[in-house]
Structures are given as structure tokens and as C-alpha cells.
Design a protein around this motif. Structure first.
Motif, PDB file in Angstrom:
ATOM      1  N   LEU A  71       0.611  -1.395   0.127  1.00 52.62           N
ATOM      2  CA  LEU A  71       0.076   0.064  -0.038  1.00 52.62           C
ATOM      3  C   LEU A  71       0.810   1.229   0.064  1.00 52.62           C
ATOM      4  O   LEU A  71       0.538   2.298  -0.655  1.00 52.62           O
ATOM      5  CB  LEU A  71      -0.862  -0.045   1.168  1.00 52.62           C
ATOM      6  CG  LEU A  71      -2.033  -1.112   1.282  1.00 52.62           C
ATOM      7  CD1 LEU A  71      -3.040  -0.981   2.234  1.00 52.62           C
ATOM      8  CD2 LEU A  71      -3.004  -1.007  -0.150  1.00 52.62           C
ATOM      9  N   TYR A 106      -3.764  -1.627  -5.162  1.00 49.94           N
ATOM     10  CA  TYR A 106      -5.129  -1.554  -4.688  1.00 49.94           C
ATOM     11  C   TYR A 106      -6.158  -2.725  -4.745  1.00 49.94           C
ATOM     12  O   TYR A 106      -6.839  -3.020  -3.848  1.00 49.94           O
ATOM     13  CB  TYR A 106      -5.732  -0.141  -4.879  1.00 49.94           C
ATOM     14  CG  TYR A 106      -5.216   0.996  -4.344  1.00 49.94           C
ATOM     15  CD1 TYR A 106      -5.019   1.100  -2.842  1.00 49.94           C
ATOM     16  CD2 TYR A 106      -4.812   2.153  -4.919  1.00 49.94           C
ATOM     17  CE1 TYR A 106      -4.378   2.221  -2.058  1.00 49.94           C
ATOM     18  CE2 TYR A 106      -3.948   3.164  -4.188  1.00 49.94           C
ATOM     19  CZ  TYR A 106      -4.050   3.234  -3.129  1.00 49.94           C
ATOM     20  OH  TYR A 106      -3.225   4.416  -2.355  1.00 49.94           O
ATOM     21  N   ASP A 111      -9.046  -3.055  -2.316  1.00 46.35           N
ATOM     22  CA  ASP A 111      -9.507  -1.756  -2.100  1.00 46.35           C
ATOM     23  C   ASP A 111      -9.941  -1.083  -3.293  1.00 46.35           C
ATOM     24  O   ASP A 111      -9.244  -0.535  -4.325  1.00 46.35           O
ATOM     25  CB  ASP A 111      -8.361  -0.782  -1.621  1.00 46.35           C
ATOM     26  CG  ASP A 111      -8.767   0.647  -1.189  1.00 46.35           C
ATOM     27  OD1 ASP A 111      -9.813   1.044  -1.646  1.00 46.35           O
ATOM     28  OD2 ASP A 111      -7.855   1.103  -0.546  1.00 46.35           O
TER      29      ASP A 111
END
Length: 159
Positions: A71, A106, A111
Motif C-alpha cells: 500500500l 489496490y 481496495d
């Protein structure tokens, strides 16, 4: 020391090599708050000191390497892509790959929201490369169609 204070200390150093050394020496202090503060600073410098944004993007990529946190890599890639595109460098072609890589990270992490945001950046670059000076008109039309298709309404935009 808070994340904000630590980031201020990093960015107060006089050169990129000193900043890298400090991050490497204190890798155990790297956490989500620090990474997010670094990304905020990269965004803050987009219009005033775009090369500083690129340096901060490199620090985020270093943080990702030191912590093995994908991330942080996504944040660094976004900071780089933003600097190359919306930051005024006009390097839209060079921004596409970092946007794609960030979106992939992501999405791999589940995400979807940030993955979609990274894809919007990539699409913006594609539109600019295709339509040049008329890019904002075409991008707004695309975005209205996309959001309207998802939510059944037009996207508000600045006049």
C-alpha cells in the motif's frame, strides 16, 4: 513523535540523500500514518514544487521496500503519477504506468475505491493524450457518463 512531526523532520532535511538516509535509519517508525502524511505532502507540493512531490514519491516507494507494504508502494506510485500529470510536468504518457500499477495494487488488496481512483487518473492521461487541449471537455463528458451510469445522475462540475 507524531507522524506529522516525523514527516516534517524528514522534509526539513536539505537534500534527497539526507531524507532517504533518515527514512532508512528509522524504518521501524514507518507506519500508515507516516505514509499517509508523506502522500499528503506530495499532493501539497504538486503545484508549487512538483519536483519535491517526485522526491516524496520516491520516499514512499522506499518505505514500501523497507516495510514490504504494497500500500505504501501504491501511494508512492500515485504521488509520482500525479506529479507527472496533474502536477504540471505534462508527462501524461509517463504517468499511465504508475497509475496502472497503483490500481493493480489496490485491487489486489481489495481496495476497490482507491483502485478506481487510480484508474480515473489513468483515463484522464489517456484523454489528454488523445484530445490535447480539449481534454477537459472530453474528460468531463466521460466522467458524467460514467457517474451517471453508476448513479443515474449527472456529475456536478465547476463552471
Amino acid at each position: 513523535m507524531s507522524a506529522t512531526e516525523w514527516v516534517e523532520q524528514i522534509l526539513a532535511l536539505p537534500d534527497p540523500a539526507s531524507r532517504r538516509r533518515l527514512v532508512e535509519e528509522h524504518a521501524s517508525a514507518l507506519n500508515d500514518d507516516v505514509a499517509n502524511r508523506l502522500k499528503e505532502q506530495a499532493d501539497r507540493f504538486l503545484e508549487s514544487e512538483v519536483h519535491r512531490s517526485l522526491e516524496i514519491a520516491e520516499l514512499l516507494l522506499l518505505a514500501a521496500e523497507l516495510t514490504n507494504n504494497p500500500l505504501y508502494s501504491a501511494l508512492g506510485l500515485l504521488a509520482e503519477a500525479n506529479a507527472r500529470s496533474i502536477g504540471g510536468l505534462g508527462e501524461y504518457g509517463r504517468a499511465i504506468e504508475p497509475y496502472e500499477q497503483a490500481a493493480e495494487i489496490y485491487l489486489d488488496q481489495g481496495d476497490l475505491v482507491n483502485g478506481a481512483k487510480a484508474q480515473v487518473g489513468k483515463v484522464f492521461c489517456d484523454v489528454v493524450l488523445k484530445f490535447g487541449g480539449n481534454a477537459m471537455t472530453h474528460f468531463a463528458r466521460f466522467f458524467d457518463g460514467f457517474v451517471g451510469g453508476v448513479h443515474g445522475q449527472d456529475c456536478p462540475r465547476n463552471s
